[in-house]
Scaffold this motif. Structure first.
Motif, short mmCIF file in Angstrom:
data_model
loop_
_atom_site.label_atom_id
_atom_site.label_comp_id
_atom_site.label_asym_id
_atom_site.label_seq_id
_atom_site.Cartn_x
_atom_site.Cartn_y
_atom_site.Cartn_z
N GLN A 265 0.80 -1.22 0.00
CA GLN A 265 0.00 0.00 0.00
C GLN A 265 0.83 1.28 0.00
N SER A 266 2.14 1.13 0.22
CA SER A 266 2.98 2.33 0.22
C SER A 266 3.24 2.81 -1.21
N GLN A 267 2.98 1.96 -2.19
CA GLN A 267 3.25 2.31 -3.58
C GLN A 267 2.01 2.96 -4.21
N SER A 268 2.24 3.91 -5.10
CA SER A 268 1.12 4.64 -5.69
C SER A 268 0.46 3.90 -6.85
N ALA A 269 1.13 2.89 -7.38
CA ALA A 269 0.55 2.12 -8.49
C ALA A 269 1.14 0.71 -8.45
N THR A 270 0.41 -0.26 -8.99
CA THR A 270 0.97 -1.61 -9.13
C THR A 270 2.22 -1.56 -10.01
N GLY A 271 2.21 -0.66 -10.99
CA GLY A 271 3.37 -0.49 -11.87
C GLY A 271 4.66 -0.23 -11.10
N CYS A 272 4.56 0.47 -9.98
CA CYS A 272 5.75 0.76 -9.16
C CYS A 272 6.29 -0.53 -8.52
N ILE A 273 5.37 -1.41 -8.10
CA ILE A 273 5.78 -2.70 -7.51
C ILE A 273 6.45 -3.55 -8.60
N ILE A 274 5.86 -3.53 -9.79
CA ILE A 274 6.44 -4.29 -10.91
C ILE A 274 7.85 -3.77 -11.22
N PHE A 275 8.02 -2.45 -11.17
CA PHE A 275 9.34 -1.85 -11.40
C PHE A 275 10.35 -2.42 -10.41
N ASP A 276 9.98 -2.44 -9.13
CA ASP A 276 10.89 -2.95 -8.09
C ASP A 276 11.22 -4.43 -8.32
N ILE A 277 10.20 -5.20 -8.71
CA ILE A 277 10.40 -6.63 -8.97
C ILE A 277 11.39 -6.82 -10.13
N LEU A 278 11.15 -6.09 -11.23
CA LEU A 278 12.02 -6.24 -12.40
C LEU A 278 13.47 -5.83 -12.09
N LYS A 279 13.62 -4.74 -11.32
CA LYS A 279 14.97 -4.30 -10.94
C LYS A 279 15.67 -5.40 -10.12
N SER A 280 14.92 -6.00 -9.19
CA SER A 280 15.51 -7.06 -8.36
C SER A 280 15.88 -8.27 -9.19
N LEU A 281 15.16 -8.50 -10.29
CA LEU A 281 15.46 -9.64 -11.17
C LEU A 281 16.52 -9.28 -12.22
N ASN A 282 17.14 -8.10 -12.03
CA ASN A 282 18.19 -7.62 -12.96
C ASN A 282 17.71 -7.44 -14.39
N VAL A 283 16.43 -7.09 -14.54
CA VAL A 283 15.88 -6.82 -15.87
C VAL A 283 16.33 -5.42 -16.29
N LYS A 284 16.76 -5.26 -17.53
CA LYS A 284 17.10 -3.94 -18.06
C LYS A 284 15.78 -3.21 -18.35
N ILE A 285 15.64 -2.00 -17.79
CA ILE A 285 14.40 -1.23 -18.01
C ILE A 285 14.50 -0.57 -19.39
N THR A 286 13.94 -1.24 -20.39
CA THR A 286 13.96 -0.72 -21.76
C THR A 286 12.96 0.42 -21.87
N LYS A 287 12.98 1.10 -23.02
CA LYS A 287 12.05 2.19 -23.26
C LYS A 287 10.60 1.68 -23.20
N SER A 288 10.34 0.52 -23.78
CA SER A 288 8.97 -0.02 -23.79
C SER A 288 8.49 -0.35 -22.38
N ILE A 289 9.37 -0.91 -21.57
CA ILE A 289 9.01 -1.22 -20.17
C ILE A 289 8.77 0.09 -19.42
N ALA A 290 9.64 1.06 -19.62
CA ALA A 290 9.52 2.35 -18.93
C ALA A 290 8.22 3.07 -19.32
N GLU A 291 7.87 3.03 -20.61
CA GLU A 291 6.62 3.65 -21.08
C GLU A 291 5.40 3.03 -20.37
N ALA A 292 5.44 1.71 -20.22
CA ALA A 292 4.32 1.00 -19.59
C ALA A 292 4.22 1.38 -18.11
N ILE A 293 5.35 1.45 -17.42
CA ILE A 293 5.31 1.79 -15.99
C ILE A 293 4.94 3.26 -15.80
#
Lengths: 329, 329
Positions: free
Chosen positions: B126-154
């Motif tokens: 609940q501390s996050q303003s959107a589910t997209g923010c949680i997904i961002f944290d998950i992807l970063k932890s999984l060492n995913v490169k935040i591409t332009k398409s991923i960033a646009e979606a978040i």
């Protein structure tokens, strides 16, 4: 006149002890936010600061911790420097002062290109989304602590000039400064609400009447809307601020060129605002056809013609303009 | 059900090879942005990913780089894990699937409190303003490169759920993640324009007609507005999305409680939305008086009554509610 850059700007401010801050006519959030932040910041490091305004602040900006002194032409030369924020155009200075005879330097700080003028110095950083961002950088360089009041003022400057981070002038630095501001504990949604939830019932009703006038041109590529003096008078008002209305025709998916006409109840002048959503159409060209001016994406004109007579003329002009521009590409 | 936390969530995802992603009914920007970012991110680190949606995407969200596969009840158990994003309420899952008989774990990821349900795991931050923010944290932890398409979606997820950084759920982390997203070179104003400048001419005209119905209650402390089926039919439409209309009475400076009624042209049900601008008035109490529900600041109800009969009743109820609440303090 050449931009003197941030370092020289900071030098001039650092050396001055007695500083006068001025803004522009019809002061907006960026102007008032910049004046507030700069005056609070400079006072906090021991400077003598006066802020003069030619007019009272719009209600929604009065939450900011700014104190105006009374403007006095005679004492102008007692200051070490005059700083004009958020405009580099002399004729737009807010306090009604005659700057021609003064002997002290005048420094203009803005985030738009400086036109012909007689300021002593100009710092116009176009990479910044608001004058408030330049003020932030100046205060940080002067080792000013960004207090909650200063941060609130700069946040106001940023959201009003970026349309709450939606306009194309929003950039990395905008968000970087915002993040710094949040560290001072500001309540961003409270500020946003003060700025954007500040409408009057008349605003809502006249907006409603205006939206119903929406007309599409050239298969929806352009749209026009108007506010008649009758609509304004119906609500018992003498004049009305329709500045944001043009965003509504602009918000239609198919629309590339939006136009809003405002008829004044107390003069026979029509104010016309043009907006472009794409680089393909330069609305300053449209404004020029009516002896107006502006930028590629935002322009305007003042027209002396009855509303009913002007609307068909405007529609025809826009149709011809779109045809001509489409044939070019 | 207890929140399993981000570390366990990452562990579950990291161990799975064949992953199904689902969203919720009436998918919004946060839902579609989260599905897009998660699927692109997991594919980029070699996972097999399928995304199922029960309905076509609203036009304005189709710029996102998401590929849906065909939903198939029979192949459900072939996945290692099912991830449901942006809802922790089983009955709101988008793809029409029967999850009762499945043998694989189902993980729900949301930024709202989880109610009674039968998910295997829930991560509700609940501390996050959107589910997209949680997904961002998950992807970063999984060492995913935040591409332009991923960033646009978040970025889409963030702006839709924070009202472009204006709602009170906007916080330091929201801006911190946004700053990271900008590093991938996304064009924020272009995305904002796609999401917010996507109106139809009918939207503008019905909004205009609706704004003209504005009525103030209790000296402007409350305001109501409506859309009648006649307004919708006049534009040749069968139904109409009035979701954002309640923001207009809410945007009036004096208004603390805003209310919007929508009459459906194809049923005899009125949809009523309540909004509160202050903690002093809990509109879920107002909604309860009409057998509805919701939160303190946003609630709603469905009412079976003719519009003309309901409006005076609603006004009276709001007046009484305000009196009662004012007497408490």
């Amino acid at each position: 006149m050449k931009d003197i850059g941030i370092h020289k700007t900071i030098q001039i401010i650092a050396r001055a002890n007695n500083i006068l801050i001025l803004g522009h006519v019809n002061p907006d959030g960026d102007c008032i936010g910049s004046m507030t932040a700069l005056s609070l910041g400079l006072k906090s490091i021991g400077k003598e600061v006066a802020v003069w305004s030619g007019e009272p602040l719009p209600l929604k900006y009065r939450f900011m911790k700014i104190n105006f002194s009374e403007a006095c032409q005679e004492s102008l030369n007692d200051f070490d420097v005059i700083i004009v924020v958020d405009t580099a155009v002399e004729t737009r200075i807010g306090a009604k002062l005659n700057l021609t005879d003064i002997k002290i330097p005048v420094l203009a700080i803005d985030h738009h290109i400086a036109s012909e003028n007689h300021f002593t110095y100009i710092h116009a950083d176009q990479s910044q989304s608001a004058t408030g961002c330049i003020i932030f950088d100046i205060l940080k360089s002067l080792n000013v602590k960004i207090t909650k009041s200063i941060a609130e003022a700069i946040y106001t400057a940023i959201i009003t000039d970026t349309g709450c981070f939606s306009y194309s002038n929003t950039n990395y630095r905008t968000f970087e400064i915002t993040l710094e501001l949040l560290k001072s504990g500001i309540n961003t949604s409270e500020i946003t609400s003060i700025i954007y939830d500040s409408h009057s019932p008349e605003y809502i009703r006249i907006l409603g009447a205006s939206l119903k006038t929406l007309a599409l041109i050239s298969d929806g590529v352009a749209a026009i809307m108007y506010v008649s003096s009758e609509m304004i008078q119906k609500e018992g008002l003498k004049s009305f601020d329709t500045e944001d209305f043009v965003n509504y025709p602009r918000s239609i998916m198919s629309v590339k060129v939006a136009c809003m006409i405002t008829e004044s109840p107390d003069s026979d002048i029509l104010r016309v605002s043009f907006r472009s959503k794409t680089d393909d159409y330069d609305v300053s060209k449209l404004a020029k056809l009516f002896n107006g001016g502006g930028h590629k994406c935002a322009a305007g004109a003042k027209i002396k013609k009855p509303l009913a007579e002007f609307i068909p003329k405007l529609k025809k002009t826009i149709e011809d303009f779109l045809k001509k521009e489409n044939n070019k590409s």
